[in-house]
Design an enzyme around this catalytic site. Sequence first.
Site, PDB file in Angstrom:
ATOM      1  N   GLN A   1      -1.422   6.646  -9.264  1.00  0.00           N
ATOM      2  CA  GLN A   1      -2.535   5.196 -10.382  1.00  0.00           C
ATOM      3  C   GLN A   1      -4.243   5.415  -9.890  1.00  0.00           C
ATOM      4  O   GLN A   1      -4.665   5.208 -10.695  1.00  0.00           O
ATOM      5  CB  GLN A   1      -2.062   4.522 -10.028  1.00  0.00           C
ATOM      6  CG  GLN A   1      -1.866   3.517  -8.829  1.00  0.00           C
ATOM      7  CD  GLN A   1      -1.597   1.347  -8.870  1.00  0.00           C
ATOM      8  OE1 GLN A   1      -0.834   1.770  -9.304  1.00  0.00           O
ATOM      9  NE2 GLN A   1      -2.409   1.192  -7.451  1.00  0.00           N
TER      10      GLN A   1
ATOM     11  N   ASP B   1       7.216   4.409  -4.110  1.00  0.00           N
ATOM     12  CA  ASP B   1       7.743   5.031  -2.353  1.00  0.00           C
ATOM     13  C   ASP B   1       9.044   5.493  -2.117  1.00  0.00           C
ATOM     14  O   ASP B   1       8.490   6.184  -0.809  1.00  0.00           O
ATOM     15  CB  ASP B   1       6.873   3.542  -1.961  1.00  0.00           C
ATOM     16  CG  ASP B   1       5.386   3.782  -2.953  1.00  0.00           C
ATOM     17  OD1 ASP B   1       4.433   5.161  -3.758  1.00  0.00           O
ATOM     18  OD2 ASP B   1       4.244   2.798  -2.660  1.00  0.00           O
TER      19      ASP B   1
ATOM     20  N   GLY C   1       0.882  -1.006   0.101  1.00  0.00           N
ATOM     21  CA  GLY C   1       0.491   0.468  -0.149  1.00  0.00           C
ATOM     22  C   GLY C   1       1.071   1.089  -0.281  1.00  0.00           C
ATOM     23  O   GLY C   1       1.587   1.692   0.596  1.00  0.00           O
TER      24      GLY C   1
END
Length: 299
Positions: free
Chosen positions: A155, A238, A40
């Site tokens: 996204q 990330d 995530g």
Amino acid sequence: MDKMISVVGHAAIDLLFDVENIAIHDESHPIIDYHEYFGGGAANIAVGIAILGGRTQLISAVGGDFEVSGYEAELKNYGVDLSLLYRLENEKSTRAFVFTDREHHQSTYFDWGASRNLKELEPPKVDFVHLATSDSTFNAKIAKIADFVSFDPGQDLITYSREDLESILDNTNILFTNKHEIERVCKMTEKSFSDILGMIETVIVTYDAEGSRIYNNGNEIPIPVVTVTAVDPTGAGDAYRAGFLLAYTRGYPLEVCGKIGSTVASFAVQSIGCQTDLPTWDIMEKRYQDNFGTLESSN
């Protein structure tokens, strides 16, 4: 003491499947192997910041299975502050199902789980917030009340209304996108890239193997990639954001922030899983120096 960096978005359990072939309608193919990882975008960034030694808190919606999944304990072990989680006991936690065939073609299914309720929740007032992939309505609400906003639509950009996107951009101090996302941002808002640069103080655009570019007050700063043997590119963005944001809050110049981000990203691609090989600050600094020279003290 480091500034607290609040990160908004998904804490997802990633199920990665290796398959002979990706099935289409009315087909069945065997699974060669599968693995489960914690991921995530928001959680990846929070973990990256925490391992580097920064202070961070995760703002996310999680289901009743979050604790028993082991993810909660994992985040606590890294030192991520979970006091602002929305715990929805009757929901499932967010999951991603990724199927990859022998030719490296992929098919992905994403279950938002508890995160689909974010649009109905009221965000907390925080100082320095990074908006990762998340519900656009929630992101728009928290952007209006935060003191400093870093934004990465990622996204999930296709899920944004023009109204929410423009509202967030109006309150954004740092914008992260890749080369495809910035084109979509311009198209959705009917603004040119120059217009976006005029609105937002700092814009970072990543260009895959070509590295990234930082645009700030008319200046363009190229940031090269740190070359390593890459196993899995998932999570590199990330990791870059984690390194950049912590360096930024510690007062490093933008070019150094970008180079630190690039260095942290080089660790993420060395193994499968977004959180499996992230560096401490000391380990990052050693590789930084090997590639860019001495890392001076921040201001």
